[in-house]
Design an enzyme around this catalytic site. Structure first.
Site, PDB file in Angstrom:
ATOM      1  N   GLN A   1      28.964 -38.109  11.415  1.00 20.48           N
ATOM      2  CA  GLN A   1      28.266 -37.940  10.143  1.00 20.48           C
ATOM      3  C   GLN A   1      29.260 -38.088   8.992  1.00 20.48           C
ATOM      4  O   GLN A   1      30.426 -37.708   9.104  1.00 20.48           O
ATOM      5  CB  GLN A   1      27.547 -36.583  10.073  1.00 20.48           C
ATOM      6  CG  GLN A   1      28.423 -35.383  10.403  1.00 20.48           C
ATOM      7  CD  GLN A   1      27.688 -34.046  10.305  1.00 20.48           C
ATOM      8  OE1 GLN A   1      26.551 -33.984   9.860  1.00 20.48           O
ATOM      9  NE2 GLN A   1      28.353 -32.981  10.696  1.00 20.48           N
TER      10      GLN A   1
ATOM     11  N   ASN B   1      31.737 -35.258   7.953  1.00 22.68           N
ATOM     12  CA  ASN B   1      33.053 -35.091   8.564  1.00 22.68           C
ATOM     13  C   ASN B   1      34.042 -36.136   8.037  1.00 22.68           C
ATOM     14  O   ASN B   1      35.229 -35.838   7.907  1.00 22.68           O
ATOM     15  CB  ASN B   1      32.947 -35.163  10.081  1.00 22.68           C
ATOM     16  CG  ASN B   1      32.025 -34.090  10.643  1.00 22.68           C
ATOM     17  OD1 ASN B   1      31.078 -34.380  11.350  1.00 22.68           O
ATOM     18  ND2 ASN B   1      32.280 -32.843  10.289  1.00 22.68           N
TER      19      ASN B   1
ATOM     20  N   HIS C   1      26.817 -30.773   1.633  1.00 20.71           N
ATOM     21  CA  HIS C   1      27.295 -32.055   2.160  1.00 20.71           C
ATOM     22  C   HIS C   1      27.880 -32.905   1.035  1.00 20.71           C
ATOM     23  O   HIS C   1      28.960 -33.461   1.147  1.00 20.71           O
ATOM     24  CB  HIS C   1      26.146 -32.837   2.807  1.00 20.71           C
ATOM     25  CG  HIS C   1      25.716 -32.307   4.138  1.00 20.71           C
ATOM     26  ND1 HIS C   1      24.844 -32.967   4.954  1.00 20.71           N
ATOM     27  CD2 HIS C   1      26.045 -31.171   4.804  1.00 20.71           C
ATOM     28  CE1 HIS C   1      24.645 -32.259   6.063  1.00 20.71           C
ATOM     29  NE2 HIS C   1      25.358 -31.163   5.986  1.00 20.71           N
TER      30      HIS C   1
ATOM     31  N   TYR D   1      27.304 -20.867   4.355  1.00 22.69           N
ATOM     32  CA  TYR D   1      27.489 -22.210   3.813  1.00 22.69           C
ATOM     33  C   TYR D   1      28.304 -22.202   2.525  1.00 22.69           C
ATOM     34  O   TYR D   1      28.984 -23.162   2.208  1.00 22.69           O
ATOM     35  CB  TYR D   1      26.144 -22.938   3.663  1.00 22.69           C
ATOM     36  CG  TYR D   1      25.764 -23.559   4.975  1.00 22.69           C
ATOM     37  CD1 TYR D   1      26.307 -24.781   5.353  1.00 22.69           C
ATOM     38  CD2 TYR D   1      24.961 -22.893   5.888  1.00 22.69           C
ATOM     39  CE1 TYR D   1      26.031 -25.348   6.590  1.00 22.69           C
ATOM     40  CE2 TYR D   1      24.679 -23.446   7.130  1.00 22.69           C
ATOM     41  CZ  TYR D   1      25.217 -24.677   7.468  1.00 22.69           C
ATOM     42  OH  TYR D   1      24.969 -25.228   8.696  1.00 22.69           O
ATOM     43  N   GLN D   2      28.261 -21.093   1.818  1.00 23.47           N
ATOM     44  CA  GLN D   2      29.128 -21.004   0.633  1.00 23.47           C
ATOM     45  C   GLN D   2      30.584 -21.080   1.067  1.00 23.47           C
ATOM     46  O   GLN D   2      31.395 -21.791   0.477  1.00 23.47           O
ATOM     47  CB  GLN D   2      28.884 -19.700  -0.118  1.00 23.47           C
ATOM     48  CG  GLN D   2      29.791 -19.605  -1.361  1.00 23.47           C
ATOM     49  CD  GLN D   2      29.485 -18.433  -2.227  1.00 23.47           C
ATOM     50  OE1 GLN D   2      28.595 -17.647  -1.940  1.00 23.47           O
ATOM     51  NE2 GLN D   2      30.236 -18.296  -3.312  1.00 23.47           N
ATOM     52  N   ARG D   3      30.894 -20.341   2.119  1.00 25.00           N
ATOM     53  CA  ARG D   3      32.247 -20.374   2.673  1.00 25.00           C
ATOM     54  C   ARG D   3      32.659 -21.825   2.949  1.00 25.00           C
ATOM     55  O   ARG D   3      33.769 -22.246   2.656  1.00 25.00           O
ATOM     56  CB  ARG D   3      32.243 -19.534   3.952  1.00 25.00           C
ATOM     57  CG  ARG D   3      33.479 -19.541   4.804  1.00 25.00           C
ATOM     58  CD  ARG D   3      33.479 -20.545   5.934  1.00 25.00           C
ATOM     59  NE  ARG D   3      32.181 -20.936   6.450  1.00 25.00           N
ATOM     60  CZ  ARG D   3      31.984 -21.980   7.215  1.00 25.00           C
ATOM     61  NH1 ARG D   3      32.989 -22.755   7.557  1.00 25.00           N
ATOM     62  NH2 ARG D   3      30.778 -22.291   7.645  1.00 25.00           N
TER      63      ARG D   3
ATOM     64  N   HIS E   1      18.873 -24.662   4.979  1.00 25.05           N
ATOM     65  CA  HIS E   1      19.351 -23.663   5.923  1.00 25.05           C
ATOM     66  C   HIS E   1      18.684 -22.302   5.732  1.00 25.05           C
ATOM     67  O   HIS E   1      19.111 -21.302   6.310  1.00 25.05           O
ATOM     68  CB  HIS E   1      20.881 -23.535   5.841  1.00 25.05           C
ATOM     69  CG  HIS E   1      21.581 -24.768   6.306  1.00 25.05           C
ATOM     70  ND1 HIS E   1      21.533 -25.185   7.608  1.00 25.05           N
ATOM     71  CD2 HIS E   1      22.306 -25.697   5.642  1.00 25.05           C
ATOM     72  CE1 HIS E   1      22.214 -26.312   7.724  1.00 25.05           C
ATOM     73  NE2 HIS E   1      22.685 -26.657   6.552  1.00 25.05           N
TER      74      HIS E   1
ATOM     75  N   HIS F   1      15.942 -19.242   5.874  1.00 21.93           N
ATOM     76  CA  HIS F   1      15.037 -18.637   6.866  1.00 21.93           C
ATOM     77  C   HIS F   1      13.800 -18.083   6.153  1.00 21.93           C
ATOM     78  O   HIS F   1      13.843 -17.813   4.947  1.00 21.93           O
ATOM     79  CB  HIS F   1      15.764 -17.512   7.622  1.00 21.93           C
ATOM     80  CG  HIS F   1      16.801 -18.024   8.587  1.00 21.93           C
ATOM     81  ND1 HIS F   1      17.328 -17.254   9.584  1.00 21.93           N
ATOM     82  CD2 HIS F   1      17.409 -19.242   8.705  1.00 21.93           C
ATOM     83  CE1 HIS F   1      18.203 -17.955  10.283  1.00 21.93           C
ATOM     84  NE2 HIS F   1      18.287 -19.164   9.752  1.00 21.93           N
TER      85      HIS F   1
ATOM     86  N   ASP G   1      20.176  -9.097  11.480  1.00 16.07           N
ATOM     87  CA  ASP G   1      19.605 -10.404  11.206  1.00 16.07           C
ATOM     88  C   ASP G   1      20.135 -11.275  12.345  1.00 16.07           C
ATOM     89  O   ASP G   1      21.338 -11.304  12.590  1.00 16.07           O
ATOM     90  CB  ASP G   1      20.112 -10.898   9.845  1.00 16.07           C
ATOM     91  CG  ASP G   1      19.558 -12.258   9.463  1.00 16.07           C
ATOM     92  OD1 ASP G   1      19.497 -13.146  10.335  1.00 16.07           O
ATOM     93  OD2 ASP G   1      19.210 -12.441   8.296  1.00 16.07           O
TER      94      ASP G   1
ATOM     95  N   ARG H   1      22.935 -21.369  17.304  1.00 16.96           N
ATOM     96  CA  ARG H   1      23.849 -22.495  17.330  1.00 16.96           C
ATOM     97  C   ARG H   1      25.212 -21.989  17.755  1.00 16.96           C
ATOM     98  O   ARG H   1      25.605 -20.887  17.358  1.00 16.96           O
ATOM     99  CB  ARG H   1      23.949 -23.101  15.921  1.00 16.96           C
ATOM    100  CG  ARG H   1      24.923 -24.245  15.827  1.00 16.96           C
ATOM    101  CD  ARG H   1      25.048 -24.807  14.403  1.00 16.96           C
ATOM    102  NE  ARG H   1      26.007 -25.886  14.404  1.00 16.96           N
ATOM    103  CZ  ARG H   1      26.478 -26.491  13.309  1.00 16.96           C
ATOM    104  NH1 ARG H   1      26.056 -26.129  12.123  1.00 16.96           N
ATOM    105  NH2 ARG H   1      27.360 -27.458  13.399  1.00 16.96           N
TER     106      ARG H   1
END
Lengths: 749, 749
Positions: free
Chosen positions: B143, B146, B199, B273-275, B428, B430, B448, B453
């Site tokens: 992808q 990467n 991304h 995802y912030q990380r 992402h 929920h 939670d 994954r």
């Protein structure tokens, strides 16, 4: 009192009496001595480990003094208020007594005295504890065992303030509290006191220690030799299903130093109960050594008490947690107070083994007595050296001929393999001949379930053994060993199992790169011979040593065999197809099978079944030789467990049906690792490409283990001759292999 | 390339162009500067944190140099060799570049140069990566994401050896590798580059950073503003189901600094995802700040990048693990390399907040650049102060008006309650409006689930999202929030959920002894209004603060409601009767219910249901108001999970049927503890004797919580007025209660 037992206090006692040395007026004399107290006072505030313990204990005792004394009327099981309060009381006044001696502060002596007199006022006329579950009811507690715990600690407190009390005060305490208390747990409770069992060790120590403090020879002899009786019911059992009376009629502290301990110091009930018994063994021995040095108690049976401390420490994992053999609560470790005592007393009384000092330093506290000061001084002065745990093989049985327990610990690896081929282990034994468990860095990789009990948590059956301990935890299928026809070893019958033991075939930890233990079992399933050989092998192209497991089965009759692997962790991958049922049904109806749900059912795709899992961010793979007709089962614990007493742990079972002679060969690899922080997976795949059985008959089992890098290793097992000098020769694919001894390995590098 | 997107590189680019300051010849210029390098060299070996990092990185890079360079032909998904090798390559040459600057050792420059030329030789003519799963395929990786990772790191390596290379070498690299590489992930992949999404942030930073090093204004502007295009498919989605194009047509790095961040610095996808996004955000910003200070990037939106670092650190538990909101892998923490970068850059570029230094010290390593030296010097000089995490309330949405996330952290307690009332969180997200999770001392008490994954573990679906992420982890029932008629919020439809957000009712952490957050949700189930109010209350006779949870539901229609509590640990006790099925069946057929086995089914015995469990040797009790007809369910995850992708975690569900308006009120206590070493259980029982609903209507919900010691606490919630100045008066049992503001509490002491 059990009416079957008519007690005769006869001349026999006198014939066994050993005279007490004169210690009139010399107190303390049990765990502290006058000389010891002088040393402690002179060194105080210069010995970090001792000083830190004093500070901590002062805070604890001062808080209790502040809270006031409560000696409630007994009513609860363990976990309940009255039980826990009386338990706390005896722990605290033992400490208060020590502080009095160390600090010479009357506050502590007064506290001990006041509490003792509150008990004195209460004890006369106190009925049996109202809870009726025990085979030997106490008065302060529901079982004599806990009353004995109380007296072991309280006798130390009494010893500490003995000289602080007036003669009248002492007379009142001894006449109204201590002697009747000692009598209740001995003369009135022979079914408790006269056993060869950890319960009785506590009883013996309790009676003996108060006897030593009181200078009462009769009590001391009662403790050492038990009480005479002329009738016994050889079939009587305790609450746990254990026999009450030793068949030879031996009793007392010295008898308890015989049977349960092997010459190696292995305690037949296993480390969890050894931990529990070590305190009364050692603290009474310490008192005896001070008061009756002529008994040479620490030299008894070639120093078995000291060997026992060593064995116990060696039966712990990398974190110091004891291996949960038989009934054992996981998490119990050498950080327990009883092991602080054991380590301190063993160091002080047993030739100052400086390896014990590193354990003491890790424990971070010491006894507040002569032994504790001795340890703290030595740690301060830098004498500690590492207690390095290497492979060990402990033989079981008082004669060392009743099987054993081996621990394989390859150098340069955090793996520890525990192999059990012992005798039954008394009433706390499990039906798991030739079972094993595997640890890495203190984590369980293939587990022994341990026990189904939440000790002292009242919500869970009063903190006592749960019925699932019998229906699951003791059963064979709860362990990593072979089950025939869904029945447990010895039919799950204690009366049968306790007659037998497995036998060592050989143990070898001398060869670099490989350590092996092998044992046989012929009684678990009559007519069926099992031999299990387990090795840890370090092959140069493997990241870690791997486990090789060869389980040979010989029988003229055909049976179904289940070989469970109680892996811990999350399934990563399997190399075979399996069906996942939409609803979960129990695997069987009895012998532990009623507790296993079937989560998957399949058949091998090749002649090797592979299962990988991840635990604690490490990868593991089991590779097992299989036959086309084998069934492969994924199970999950928890069926027929309405109270949620069992953990929901997984297992993988290889099932082979309709077979007489067979062999199960498996390899277990620890490989790679994963970090959820870097999100990098390293070596997540098994290196083993195949395991092949090259030969398996009554003379030899020969295995080839090939790896993905194209190299192979051959393991040769001689089935009929464990002699280290016998020479063997076999041909494989036309090539001759020769070696000496019961096994051979080719291709390590 | 997606044929829907006809790309026009038009004058628009020029109109947006900002001129680059002249840095001709000045290299390095991205994360290192000439002045910075001079400082590093002069301070080296006097700065422990920096020196330790240099030593560690040298060992790592030297080992790779020893191993030799491998740039394999791309073929694998993540977890496979070619993927992991190229990933390791970019990580290592970035480090090698830094070492070259720091140590002035040509060995490192040569290594970087040689690897770059191996890539240069390979890249021309390299086709798209053979794996076809991605919506935007890369060339080195499956992808573009990467590939962008690669360029972000490699541009730093190139910067570091820029002056070491000849002009010809640079021209070859730029013409054959860097510019085509940047073009592929931008012009050739607008569906990747032009999004408002993490991304694209990587893509923007990659193109911008190589542009800064090359001094290429066009690339830098492309990075900042995106690529112009005149057609877009507003319904196009990526692999994760997220929309590709922002509805306003905004793109580029600056657009990504708008939408996903709230004014508070909360990142709408959640901390995991912030990380991931923080690294490209900050490292490109650092480069921009060095090369284009006139952009004042760190002051952008009132310093949102710095606020984001602060928010991220605050969204971690006591161990530094990020709360797993939305898709988040558990165990990811501020020890991750991206957070080392974030903390270092934020300190260096953002006014030297000395609280960041304590995090850096805990991380134990620093960046090998100007920022890292700045941090290491300050730590060395003792400037670190604690990063104290207190209660916070982060508003979501670029305007701060799209709900939010609150964390309640009572002082003097290790409890942390995370309450989520945010917007959907992009692809992402929920379906868990008004959900919560509870932590104690870094351990999950009510969890939670996180995501289904195993990132980068190839055995588990190539390390990518598993289908159970959709079928379980994202579903409402996988969270501690209300489910109507066994359906997920918004019907589990991203298109619907992403249009809505919950709304803050009030947040108050100012009052001693109580902290409260309350929010409403009206869109998750159209026609149904939910209000959830969660408080942590410190009552003087309780050992720990307890959680109060009031969930009001208003609807004209009758539904079935399920309120799950995903407790972690072993059940101790329940106060109600339940049946344990002999075989386990799934609770439902869809929306996550197909993954839950029913382990127990019962009904309340009183108007309060109580469930106690033990975890990490602590006791917990949930007490909930119930109605006689409620059903109480014990569930276990794992149904319809043939690949063992899900953990076998328990839950307790309160099910209420056929009701329109109702309220669920619960208290959660943490009490006592247990030690398997001392075997002592302390405070193993709940202190709460009953929870009573005194009033519940559209104006007020009033609750009484009585404890076993006989005292009571009243909690008043005003349902219709969150104003802090409104005055309220109600009568309870004839007694008037008056207060100001949306809630009141009586009886705290």
């Amino acid at each position: 009192m059990n009416p079957n037992f008519r007690i005769k206090l006869v001349a026999m006692v006198l014939s066994m009496t050993v005279s007490l040395m004169s210690h009139a007026g010399e107190h303390p004399r049990l765990v502290m001595t006058q000389a010891g107290v002088e040393k402690i006072r002179s060194q105080l505030s210069t010995v970090p480990l001792f000083d830190a313990t004093v500070k901590k204990v002062m805070a604890e005792v001062d808080a209790e003094i502040e809270l006031g004394i409560d000696t409630p009327i007994p009513k609860d099981y363990s976990g309940g208020y009255t039980h826990e309060r009386h338990k706390r009381n005896f722990l605290i006044i033992q400490k208060a007594g020590a502080l009095y001696q160390i600090l010479d502060d009357d506050k502590y002596a007064n506290y001990v005295r006041d509490m003792l007199f509150q008990y004195e006022a209460m004890y006369t006329g106190l009925p049996l504890h109202p809870k009726t579950r025990s085979y030997a009811r106490g008065k302060l507690f529901w079982q004599c065992l806990n009353d004995a715990n109380w007296l072991v600690y309280v006798s130390q407190a009494y010893d500490a303030i003995y000289n602080y009390l007036s003669a009248d005060e002492r007379a009142a305490l001894e006449d109204n509290l201590f002697r009747p208390f000692a009598d209740h747990i001995s003369i009135d409770s022979p079914q408790f006191f006269n056993r060869v069992h950890n319960h009785s060790t506590w009883g013996n120590a309790a009676v003996g220690m108060i006897g030593l403090v009181m200078g009462d020879d009769e009590l001391v002899n009662r403790a050492l030799y038990g009480i005479p009786f002329d009738e016994l019911d050889a079939t009587a059992k305790d609450d746990d299903g254990g026999y009450i009376f030793d068949k030879d009629g031996k009793a007392g502290f010295l008898a308890n130093l015989e049977d349960p301990f092997s010459p190696d110091g292995y305690y037949t009930e296993g480390p969890y109960y050894q931990r529990y018994a070590m305190y009364p063994f050692l603290v009474f021995a310490q008192g005896l050594n001070n008061a009756k040095p002529e008994l040479r108690i620490f030299e008894h049976r070639d120093g078995v008490l000291l060997k026992a401390v060593d064995a116990l420490l060696n039966l712990s994992d990398a974190d110091g947690d004891f291996f949960p053999l038989n009934d054992g609560q996981k998490g119990m470790s050498y950080h327990a107070g009883s092991i602080v005592s054991a380590v301190n007393i063993a160091y002080h009384m047993g030739g100052e083994d400086t390896r014990l000092l590193s354990i003491a330093a890790e424990q971070g506290r010491v006894l507040l007595d002569d032994a504790g000061m001795s340890v703290a001084l030595a740690v301060r002065d830098g004498h500690a050296r590492a207690f390095e745990k290497t492979s060990v093989n402990y033989l079981d049985g008082s004669d060392g001929k009743q099987g054993g327990v081996a621990v394989l610990r390859p150098g340069d690896s955090a793996l520890e393999l525990v192999f059990k081929y012992s005798s039954h282990g008394l009433s706390h034994g499990h039906y798991d001949k030739l079972s094993f468990s595997l640890f890495e860095d203190g984590d369980e990789i293939l587990q022994d379930y341990g026990m189904a009990r939440f000790v002292n948590i009242e919500q869970k059956g009063g903190g006592n053994y749960l019925k699932e301990n019998t229906s699951w935890a003791k059963q064979t299928v709860a362990h990593n060993t072979l089950v025939q026809n869904e029945t447990s070893h010895f039919g799950g019958k204690y009366e049968v199992g306790s007659l037998h033991h497995s036998d060592l075939y050989f143990f070898d930890d001398a060869r670099p790169g490989v350590q092996v233990v092998s044992a046989t079992e012929s009684n678990a399933y009559p007519g069926t011979e099992m031999m299990r050989t387990m090795a840890i092998i370090k092959k140069s192209n493997f990241e870690n040593p791997f486990v090789l497991d060869i389980l040979n089965v010989l029988s003229d009759t055909e049976y179904q065999y289940d070989l469970p692997f109680h892996f811990m962790g999350h399934v990563m991958q399997a190399n075979f197809e399996y069906e996942s049922p939409a609803s979960l049904e129990p695997l069987g109806n009895a012998n532990g099978y009623q507790h296993l749900f079937v989560e998957g059912r399949g058949h091998p795709a090749t002649d090797n079944a592979k299962l990988s899992w991840m635990e604690y961010d490490r990868f593991y793979t089991l590779t097992s030789t299989t036959q086309e007709s084998d069934e492969l089962l994924f199970t999950r614990l928890g069926a027929n467990d309405p109270e949620f007493n069992l953990r929901r742990d997984p297992a993988f079972i290889i099932r082979r049906k309709g077979i007489g002679n067979t062999v199960f060969i498996s390899a277990i690899e620890s490989h790679g690792g994963y970090s959820p922080v870097s999100e990098i997976a390293i070596n997540s795949s098994s290196l083993i490409s195949s395991i092949e059985i090259l030969r398996n008959d009554d003379r030899y089992t020969i295995v080839s283990i090939a790896d993905v890098q194209g190299s192979s290793l051959l393991f040769f097992l001689a089935r009929k001759d464990a002699s280290s000098t016998s020479r063997h020769e076999v041909r494989i694919a036309g090539r001759p292999y020769m070696w000496t001894g019961p096994y051979n390995i080719v291709g390590l590098d």
